[in-house]
Design a protein around this motif. Structure first.
Motif, PDB file in Angstrom:
ATOM      1  N   UNK A  74       0.836  -1.213   0.000  1.00 41.51           N
ATOM      2  CA  UNK A  74       0.000   0.000   0.000  1.00 41.51           C
ATOM      3  C   UNK A  74       0.866   1.257   0.000  1.00 41.51           C
ATOM      4  N   UNK A  75       1.947   1.223   0.805  1.00 40.82           N
ATOM      5  CA  UNK A  75       2.857   2.371   0.867  1.00 40.82           C
ATOM      6  C   UNK A  75       3.523   2.618  -0.483  1.00 40.82           C
ATOM      7  N   UNK A  76       3.976   1.500  -1.124  1.00 41.06           N
ATOM      8  CA  UNK A  76       4.605   1.630  -2.440  1.00 41.06           C
ATOM      9  C   UNK A  76       3.636   2.190  -3.481  1.00 41.06           C
ATOM     10  N   UNK A  77       2.380   1.735  -3.413  1.00 42.62           N
ATOM     11  CA  UNK A  77       1.366   2.231  -4.363  1.00 42.62           C
ATOM     12  C   UNK A  77       1.106   3.714  -4.157  1.00 42.62           C
ATOM     13  N   UNK A  78       1.049   4.121  -2.872  1.00 45.48           N
ATOM     14  CA  UNK A  78       0.795   5.547  -2.565  1.00 45.48           C
ATOM     15  C   UNK A  78       1.951   6.417  -3.071  1.00 45.48           C
ATOM     16  N   UNK A  79       3.182   5.920  -2.863  1.00 43.71           N
ATOM     17  CA  UNK A  79       4.352   6.692  -3.312  1.00 43.71           C
ATOM     18  C   UNK A  79       4.378   6.812  -4.833  1.00 43.71           C
ATOM     19  N   UNK A  80       4.046   5.686  -5.508  1.00 43.65           N
ATOM     20  CA  UNK A  80       3.999   5.698  -6.969  1.00 43.65           C
ATOM     21  C   UNK A  80       2.941   6.659  -7.473  1.00 43.65           C
ATOM     22  N   UNK A  81       1.802   6.651  -6.797  1.00 42.51           N
ATOM     23  CA  UNK A  81       0.703   7.545  -7.179  1.00 42.51           C
ATOM     24  C   UNK A  81       1.125   9.006  -7.022  1.00 42.51           C
ATOM     25  N   UNK A  82       1.771   9.307  -5.876  1.00 44.15           N
ATOM     26  CA  UNK A  82       2.214  10.685  -5.613  1.00 44.15           C
ATOM     27  C   UNK A  82       3.237  11.128  -6.655  1.00 44.15           C
ATOM     28  N   UNK A  83       4.157  10.207  -7.009  1.00 40.69           N
ATOM     29  CA  UNK A  83       5.178  10.524  -8.009  1.00 40.69           C
ATOM     30  C   UNK A  83       4.549  10.819  -9.371  1.00 40.69           C
ATOM     31  N   UNK A  84       3.573   9.950  -9.723  1.00 41.19           N
ATOM     32  CA  UNK A  84       2.882  10.135 -11.008  1.00 41.19           C
ATOM     33  C   UNK A  84       2.137  11.466 -11.053  1.00 41.19           C
ATOM     34  N   UNK A  85       1.461  11.771  -9.930  1.00 44.50           N
ATOM     35  CA  UNK A  85       0.715  13.040  -9.868  1.00 44.50           C
ATOM     36  C   UNK A  85       1.654  14.244  -9.973  1.00 44.50           C
ATOM     37  N   UNK A  86       2.814  14.204  -9.288  1.00 45.12           N
ATOM     38  CA  UNK A  86       3.780  15.302  -9.341  1.00 45.12           C
ATOM     39  C   UNK A  86       4.348  15.420 -10.761  1.00 45.12           C
ATOM     40  N   UNK A  87       4.654  14.286 -11.351  1.00 46.22           N
ATOM     41  CA  UNK A  87       5.163  14.259 -12.727  1.00 46.22           C
ATOM     42  C   UNK A  87       4.163  14.880 -13.700  1.00 46.22           C
ATOM     43  N   UNK A  88       2.867  14.418 -13.533  1.00 54.89           N
ATOM     44  CA  UNK A  88       1.810  14.951 -14.426  1.00 54.89           C
ATOM     45  C   UNK A  88       1.640  16.459 -14.247  1.00 54.89           C
ATOM     46  N   UNK A  89       1.721  16.910 -12.966  1.00 59.75           N
ATOM     47  CA  UNK A  89       1.580  18.347 -12.681  1.00 59.75           C
ATOM     48  C   UNK A  89       2.710  19.146 -13.328  1.00 59.75           C
ATOM     49  N   UNK A  90       3.957  18.648 -13.219  1.00 58.13           N
ATOM     50  CA  UNK A  90       5.105  19.356 -13.806  1.00 58.13           C
ATOM     51  C   UNK A  90       4.993  19.363 -15.329  1.00 58.13           C
ATOM     52  N   UNK A  91       4.572  18.211 -15.902  1.00 58.09           N
ATOM     53  CA  UNK A  91       4.397  18.137 -17.362  1.00 58.09           C
ATOM     54  C   UNK A  91       3.342  19.140 -17.824  1.00 58.09           C
TER      55      UNK A  91
END
Length: 498
Positions: free
Chosen positions: A41-58
C-alpha cells in the motif's frame, strides 16, 4: 477459517500441542501477510504521488511551452525527467525547445545584423543628402543631382531626394531651353537686323521700323534696334512735321547764330565754335556758319602763332602772363575736342576732355556740359537695364507661382545683380528661402511621423529590435525631439531584463 477449526479442536482437547502449533503458524503467516499488504500500500501511494507530481510538472511545462516561454518550459521538463528518467515525452519536448531556442538565436543575430546594415545605409543616405543639399544651396546643380540620385538608390521609397531631382532636372531643362532660345534668337536677330538696315538705307522707314521692333522683341536688352527705332521715329516725325518745323528750325538756327556771334565778338572762340557747329547741324547748307568756323580756326591759329611768338620773346620777363595764354589756348583746344566728341555721342571721351578743361579754368560751360553728359549716360544705362530687369522679374514671378523655387531663385538673383537698388528681388529671394525651408521641414515632419508610426507598431507587437531601429532613425532625423529618446530608454530597460 483454518485457525477457527484448530481453535475448536483445542477446545475439545486443551492439552493437545498440535493445534496450538498450527494456530501459531497461522498467526505468523497472517502477520507476515499484513506487513506485506501494508508495504504494498505504501509503495502504491508513493507511486501515485510521483505520477501526480510528474503529471503536474508536465502540465506546467506544456503551458509554458504553449505561451512561448521556452527557457522556463525546458527547466520544467528537466524537472519532470528527473522524476521519471525513462519517459520519452519530456526528452522530446526538450529537444524541440533546444531547436526553437537555436532558431530564435539565429533570427535575433540575423535581425541585429540587418539592423546594423540598415543603420550603415541610413548614415550613408543622410551623408549623401547633406552633401547634395550643400551643393544645391551653392547652385552646383550637377553635383547635387549625382548625390541625390545616390541617396535615392539607397532608399527608393524616400520622396525628398526624388522631389529634389525633379526640381533640379526641371531647372537644368529650363536653362538648356533658355540657351537654345537665346542662340535661336541671336541668329534670328542678326538676319532681321540686316533686313531692317537694308530697308533703312533704302529709306523704307516704316518697314524698317517694323523689322527693328521684331528684332527688339527677340533681344530686348540690345540698344541698337532701340536707337534705330528712335532714329526712324525722328525721321518720320520730321517728315510729317517738315513744313511745320521749318520756321521753328529757322528760329533755333538764328538763336544758335546769335549766341555764336556774341561769343565770337567777345573773343570766346571755343564756345562760339560750338554754337556755329550746332547751327550748322540745323542747316548744313548754310555758308555763314561754315565761314565763321573757318574764321575761328584762322583766328585761333593766328592767336596760337602770336602766343608762340610772345612766349618766345617774353619767355623770361612775362612767364606768368605767357603761362595764362598757354592755358587759355589749351582750354580752347580741349573744349573744341570735347564738343566734337559730344556731338558724336562719345560721352566718356567728351566728359574726360571737359574735366581736363575744368582743371585749367573753373568755368560754367564745362560744368554744364559734364552735367549734361551725366544725364545722357544715366538715361542710356537706365534704358538698357530697364527692359532686361522687367523680363527677369516677370520670368521669376511666373516660376515662383508654379512653385519652381530653384528656377525662380535663379532669375531673382540675376535681376538683383542687374538692379541692386530695388528691394523687390531681395524680398522675393527671402520669401523663397522660407518656402524652401518650409517644404523641407514638411518633408522631414512627414518622414519623422512615418518612422514613429512604424516604431510604435513594432513596440506594441514586442518587436524591440525593429522598434529600436525606427526610433533611432526618427531620433537622427529630429535630434531635438525627446519622444524617440524616451522610447529607446524603455526598450533598453526591457532588453536588459531578458
Amino acid at each position: 477459517t483454518a485457525k477457527t477449526s484448530y481453535t475448536d479442536a483445542l477446545s475439545l482437547k486443551a492439552e493437545e500441542a498440535y493445534p496450538k502449533t498450527q494456530i501459531q503458524k497461522i498467526d505468523a503467516l497472517l502477520a507476515s501477510q499484513q506487513a506485506e499488504a501494508e508495504k504494498a500500500a505504501q509503495l502504491a501511494a508513493a507511486e501515485k504521488a510521483l505520477s501526480e507530481k510528474y503529471a503536474s510538472i508536465i502540465k506546467l511545462a506544456d503551458s509554458q511551452f504553449s505561451s512561448g516561454d521556452y527557457t522556463t518550459a525546458k527547466t520544467s521538463y528537466t524537472d519532470a525527467l528527473s522524476l521519471k528518467a525513462g519517459e520519452t515525452y519530456p526528452k522530446t519536448q526538450i529537444q524541440k525547445i533546444d531547436a526553437l531556442l537555436a532558431r530564435q538565436q539565429a533570427e535575433a543575430e540575423k535581425a541585429a545584423q540587418l539592423s546594423r546594415n540598415k543603420q550603415m545605409l541610413n548614415e550613408k543616405y543622410l551623408l549623401l543628402i547633406s552633401s547634395a543639399d550643400k551643393f544645391y544651396e551653392k547652385e552646383s546643380w550637377s553635383y547635387a543631382l549625382v548625390d541625390y540620385k545616390k541617396a535615392l538608390k539607397i532608399k527608393p521609397e524616400e520622396t525628398y531626394p526624388q522631389n529634389q531631382i525633379d526640381e533640379i532636372e526641371l531647372l537644368l531643362e529650363n536653362l538648356k531651353k533658355q540657351e537654345e532660345e537665346k542662340l535661336l534668337a541671336i541668329n534670328q536677330y542678326k538676319t532681321i537686323i540686316q533686313e531692317a538696315d537694308l530697308l533703312f538705307e533704302q529709306e523704307e522707314f516704316l518697314l524698317s521700323k517694323s523689322k527693328y521692333e521684331v528684332a527688339l522683341d527677340l533681344k530686348p536688352q540690345e540698344s541698337y534696334p532701340k536707337n534705330q527705332i528712335k532714329r526712324v521715329k525722328v525721321i518720320l516725325d520730321n517728315l510729317k512735321r517738315a513744313e511745320r518745323n521749318k520756321q521753328e528750325l529757322e528760329i533755333k538756327y538764328q538763336n544758335e547764330i546769335a549766341k555764336a556771334d556774341k561769343f565770337f565778338e567777345n573773343g570766346d572762340y571755343s564756345v562760339a565754335r560750338h554754337h556755329y557747329q550746332a547751327a550748322l547741324k540745323l542747316k548744313s547748307v548754310e555758308e555763314y556758319p561754315k565761314e565763321k568756323l573757318t574764321e575761328i580756326e584762322n583766328r585761333l591759329a593766328a592767336l596760337k602763332k602770336k602766343e608762340d611768338l610772345a612766349l618766345e620773346a617774353q619767355k623770361n620777363n612775362n612767364f606768368e602772363k605767357n603761362l595764362g595764354i598757354l592755358k587759355e589756348r589749351n582750354y580752347s583746344d580741349l573744349i573744341g575736342k570735347a564738343d566734337q566728341s559730344l556731338n558724336q555721342e562719345n560721352y566718356k571721351v567728351a566728359k574726360v576732355l571737359y574735366e581736363k578743361a575744368l582743371e585749367l579754368f573753373e568755368r560754367d560751360y564745362p560744368k554744364q556740359k559734364i552735367e549734361e553728359i551725366n544725364r545722357l549716360i544715366r538715361d542710356q544705362r537706365r534704358s538698357k537695364q530697364s527692359q532686361a530687369y522687367k523680363d527677369l522679374i516677370t520670368r521669376a514671378d511666373k516660376e515662383l507661382e508654379a512653385e519652381h523655387y530653384a528656377v525662380a531663385k535663379f532669375y531673382y538673383k540675376k535681376a538683383n545683380d542687374l538692379v541692386s537698388s530695388d528691394d523687390y528681388p531681395k524680398d522675393q529671394l527671402e520669401k523663397i528661402k522660407h518656402l524652401m525651408n518650409a517644404r523641407k521641414n514638411q518633408k522631414v515632419d512627414k518622414e519623422y511621423q512615418s518612422l514613429l508610426s512604424k516604431a510604435d507598431a513594432a513596440l506594441k507587437k514586442g518587436n524591440l529590435t525593429v522598434a529600436r531601429f525606427y526610433y533611432e532613425k526618427a531620433g537622427n532625423l529630429k535630434s531635438e525631439e525627446k519622444y524617440p529618446k524616451q522610447k529607446l530608454k524603455t526598450i533598453q530597460l526591457e532588453q536588459s531584463k531578458k
